[in-house]
Design a protein around this motif. Structure first.
Motif, mmCIF file in Angstrom:
data_model
loop_
_atom_site.group_PDB
_atom_site.id
_atom_site.type_symbol
_atom_site.label_atom_id
_atom_site.label_comp_id
_atom_site.label_asym_id
_atom_site.label_seq_id
_atom_site.Cartn_x
_atom_site.Cartn_y
_atom_site.Cartn_z
ATOM 1 N N CYS A 261 0.831 -1.219 0.000
ATOM 2 C CA CYS A 261 0.000 0.000 0.000
ATOM 3 C C CYS A 261 0.861 1.262 0.000
ATOM 4 O O CYS A 261 0.379 2.340 -0.343
ATOM 5 C CB CYS A 261 -0.918 -0.008 1.220
ATOM 6 S SG CYS A 261 -1.866 -1.519 1.360
ATOM 7 N N GLU B 40 0.025 -4.423 6.246
ATOM 8 C CA GLU B 40 -1.097 -5.104 6.896
ATOM 9 C C GLU B 40 -1.288 -6.538 6.420
ATOM 10 O O GLU B 40 -1.695 -7.410 7.179
ATOM 11 C CB GLU B 40 -2.373 -4.294 6.612
ATOM 12 C CG GLU B 40 -3.545 -4.612 7.489
ATOM 13 C CD GLU B 40 -3.299 -4.235 8.949
ATOM 14 O OE1 GLU B 40 -2.502 -3.329 9.223
ATOM 15 O OE2 GLU B 40 -3.900 -4.882 9.808
ATOM 16 N N THR B 41 -0.989 -6.776 5.140
ATOM 17 C CA THR B 41 -1.351 -8.070 4.570
ATOM 18 C C THR B 41 -0.311 -9.165 4.820
ATOM 19 O O THR B 41 -0.603 -10.340 4.616
ATOM 20 C CB THR B 41 -1.566 -7.937 3.050
ATOM 21 O OG1 THR B 41 -0.424 -7.290 2.486
ATOM 22 C CG2 THR B 41 -2.811 -7.119 2.753
ATOM 23 N N CYS C 101 -0.839 2.554 4.599
ATOM 24 C CA CYS C 101 -1.410 1.315 5.094
ATOM 25 C C CYS C 101 -1.751 1.473 6.584
ATOM 26 O O CYS C 101 -1.055 2.169 7.333
ATOM 27 C CB CYS C 101 -0.418 0.166 4.874
ATOM 28 S SG CYS C 101 -1.192 -1.462 4.989
ATOM 29 N N ASP C 102 -2.821 0.789 6.975
ATOM 30 C CA ASP C 102 -3.505 1.016 8.251
ATOM 31 C C ASP C 102 -2.687 1.615 9.395
ATOM 32 O O ASP C 102 -2.922 2.723 9.844
ATOM 33 C CB ASP C 102 -4.077 -0.306 8.763
ATOM 34 C CG ASP C 102 -5.183 -0.851 7.872
ATOM 35 O OD1 ASP C 102 -5.362 -0.345 6.745
ATOM 36 O OD2 ASP C 102 -5.873 -1.788 8.302
ATOM 37 N N HIS D 218 -3.584 2.353 -1.125
ATOM 38 C CA HIS D 218 -4.071 1.513 -0.024
ATOM 39 C C HIS D 218 -5.506 1.074 -0.299
ATOM 40 O O HIS D 218 -6.108 1.459 -1.314
ATOM 41 C CB HIS D 218 -3.926 2.241 1.320
ATOM 42 C CG HIS D 218 -4.677 3.545 1.416
ATOM 43 N ND1 HIS D 218 -6.050 3.625 1.417
ATOM 44 C CD2 HIS D 218 -4.229 4.825 1.529
ATOM 45 C CE1 HIS D 218 -6.418 4.891 1.533
ATOM 46 N NE2 HIS D 218 -5.344 5.637 1.588
ATOM 47 N N CYS D 219 -6.066 0.269 0.593
ATOM 48 C CA CYS D 219 -7.433 -0.246 0.427
ATOM 49 C C CYS D 219 -8.386 0.891 0.081
ATOM 50 O O CYS D 219 -8.354 1.957 0.705
ATOM 51 C CB CYS D 219 -7.904 -0.917 1.713
ATOM 52 S SG CYS D 219 -7.049 -2.450 2.077
ATOM 53 N N ALA E 25 -7.396 2.208 6.561
ATOM 54 C CA ALA E 25 -6.480 3.159 5.915
ATOM 55 C C ALA E 25 -7.230 4.407 5.470
ATOM 56 O O ALA E 25 -6.793 5.540 5.724
ATOM 57 C CB ALA E 25 -5.793 2.494 4.729
HETATM 58 FE FE1 FES Z 1 -2.834 -1.772 3.400
HETATM 59 FE FE2 FES Z 1 -5.530 -2.280 3.522
HETATM 60 S S1 FES Z 1 -3.868 -3.675 3.412
HETATM 61 S S2 FES Z 1 -4.477 -0.418 3.592
#
Ligand code: FES
Length: 576
Positions: free
Chosen positions: A56, A88-89, A124-125, A196-197, A203
């Motif tokens: 992200c 995050e992933t 990212c988050d 990002h998402c 995020a």
């Molecule tokens: Fe990075 Fe959702 S996985 S913002």
């Protein structure tokens, strides 16, 4: 020749005509930096969470270059530096365990170096709260730039959203409605650009919090990562941070109680992630603003959800930007008297100055306050003998029919127990039951994993049932949905009442009454408490050991207890 005038913090390194000054300048010059850059102009640290392990944020070096252009243009001296990044992933056990570690990295990197002002590159988050928290404990002039959301996902003509459609497709595969081959094909259709998402997950929520708190420039939240206007924003942020240093506009002048109250209301209006609750509590603790879990309910309770975005709705962040983005939402709140209009922002103007005339181009995406998307956008804070220190639920993501429910507990002692049992045909469960997951809190997992929205058993999904009441001390991904009670405090791993629940106990949830009750006689609970043993052993060493012994509970923001507050940015003693 005299030392350069003592105007900036960085002067303590670069401004001296002695042995120390030689040290500080000479080694920097090995990068081809000309002497005039050390003449006392503001040094801007660009704190970068770029990493190929954080997809992200993988475009952040380009954003940093645009920031540098702006900094140079305004007469500053930009220096980019890396900090630990949180993808995050990929990261295990969970990025949340490392949020506080990154905040320490950021805080110490800023304080230890010749920096006068800071740009935080976040996406990212957990990168957003981690960098804000670390910078807040230094309190220099600081401006955050979010990396921007990905473009809308597209799969066979359908618009699909990060995370949200993973949950949906997974449930369809489990229910026998989607083939594994189609499921795999959707992977590359969902994530098709930098960013990002692009759902209103954590995020996007935290990017909105950056803007609502006044820590980012207007439109920071929604401009897609690959839209050229994201680079313009980065360029302008570079120009502005130099001015902020000259104005001595520090974080503590922006992150006031009013700013946090604005952010809580904006979170309600965007149907934001439950993770924002924890992150803002922690950030408030760093900057010295009194903020409690109950403030989320009290201040945000009345706020309707205005945006029709996944996971609660239909659209995605790209649509949100074209519809007017966050300024259009803030304008609605301001017109309804739900805003502290005089809260200061990084551009030197108030939040209301920035948004009073913001247009809305699409009322399907951003609703007016008189015809909201959902009546209740805020966070409900629940209490009762099952959560004496509180638990939360996001009404806009829950099923109205389950908001008042009494059901039989089906208990999973930890996430492995859940995985082993959930699809066991012999599991005694139906849709009226309440799924209870223990030992997934801040200390239990460790790191309070996003597993609170546990998938329903296959045999229930096959009946066409898509929601059940679920209760845990875990968090939930901002892209997820359901009638999910989260962040139960104290958590099971420290002996909270959640640890005492057994299969067959009756539990009552009443969201309107803000009540979460375990219907077991007190004498029996006392007996169970006396027999309780912690399920999680302290890690023997390293950061995990430090984290285990110092992490605070969810209602306090999960910061490490010794990190609460600030140490300022006084220049450390010379070491040469
Ligand atoms: Fe990075 Fe959702 S996985 S913002």
């Amino acid at each position: 020749m005299a030392d350069t005038p003592r105007k900036t913090r960085s002067h303590e390194w670069f401004g001296k005509l002695d042995k120390d000054g030689f040290h500080h300048r000479s080694w920097m010059k090995n990068q081809g930096l000309p002497h005039h850059l050390f003449d006392g102009r503001p040094v801007i640290g660009i704190c970068n969470t770029w990493s190929e392990l954080t997809p992200c944020n993988a475009h952040f070096r380009t954003i940093a270059e645009r920031v540098k252009r702006g900094v140079y243009e305004a007469g500053g001296f930009p220096l980019e530096f890396p900090v630990m990044s949180l993808g995050e992933t990929l990261m295990r056990p969970t990025t949340m365990m490392f949020r506080n570690l990154v905040s320490m990295d950021v805080e110490e990197s800023i304080r230890a170096n010749p920096i006068d002002g800071v740009i935080l590159l976040v996406g990212c988050d957990k990168t957003t709260p981690a960098l804000l928290m670390g910078a807040a404990s230094c309190d220099l002039p600081t401006l955050a730039i979010s990396g921007g959301p990905m473009l809308n996902g597209r799969f066979r003509g359908e618009v699909i959203g990060s995370g949200t459609h993973v949950w949906k497709f997974d449930a369809m595969v489990r229910a026998g409605e989607m083939s594994l081959q189609d499921f795999m094909e959707a992977e590359s259709c969902m994530s098709r650009s930098a960013g990002h998402c692009m759902t209103m997950g954590t995020a996007s929520t935290m990017a909105s919090m950056v803007e609502a708190l006044g820590m980012g420039l207007p439109s920071n939240a929604a401009i897609p990562a690959v839209d050229s206007r994201r680079y313009v924003l980065a360029h302008m942020a570079g120009r502005r941070i130099v001015e902020m240093v000259r104005e001595d506009l520090r974080m503590s002048k922006i992150l006031t109680r009013a700013a946090f109250e604005n952010a809580i209301r904006v979170n309600g209006a965007i149907g934001g992630s439950t993770n924002a609750v924890i992150h803002l509590l922690a950030l408030a603790g760093r900057i010295g603003v009194e903020l409690t879990l109950d403030d989320w309910d009290r201040i945000g309770h009345e706020v309707p959800c205005l945006v029709d975005l996944m996971p609660s709705g239909r659209f995605l962040m790209e649509d949100f930007y074209y519809a007017g983005g966050l300024p259009a939402v803030i304008r609605e709140l301001g017109q309804a008297g739900l805003l502290h209009k005089d809260a200061l922002t990084v551009n030197g103007r108030t939040l209301w100055d920035n948004c009073a005339d913001a247009p809305c181009w699409n009322r399907e995406v951003i609703h007016g306050i008189d015809a909201p998307f959902k009546q209740h956008g805020g966070i409900a804070v629940l209490r009762g003998n099952l959560a004496p220190d509180g638990a939360i639920l996001k009404p806009s993501a829950a099923s109205p029919a389950l908001m008042r429910h009494r059901g039989r507990a089906v208990v999973f002692e930890d996430i492995d127990h859940y995985k082993a049992r959930i699809d066991d045909p012999a599991l005694d469960i139906d849709e009226t039951c309440i799924m209870v997951l223990k030992n997934c809190g801040p200390r239990g997992y460790p790191g309070m994993a996003e597993v609170g929205n546990m998938a329903l058993p296959k045999k229930i999904l096959r009946k066409g049932i898509t929601d059940m009441v679920r209760i845990s001390d875990a968090r939930m991904s901002g892209t997820a949905y359901g009638t999910v009670v989260l962040h139960v405090a104290p958590e099971a791993a420290v002996g909270g009442p959640l640890a005492l629940v057994r299969d067959g106990d009756m539990i009552e949830l009443d969201v309107a009454a803000r009540r979460l009750h375990l219907d077991v006689p007190e004498a029996e609970l006392t007996r169970r408490r006396a027999a309780w043993q912690p399920a999680v052993a302290p890690p023997p060493r390293g950061y995990a050991h430090l984290y285990h012994h110092h992490v605070m509970q969810a209602d306090k923001g999960c910061d490490l207890d010794f990190l609460v507050g600030a140490s300022g940015a006084a220049v450390p003693r010379e070491s040469h």
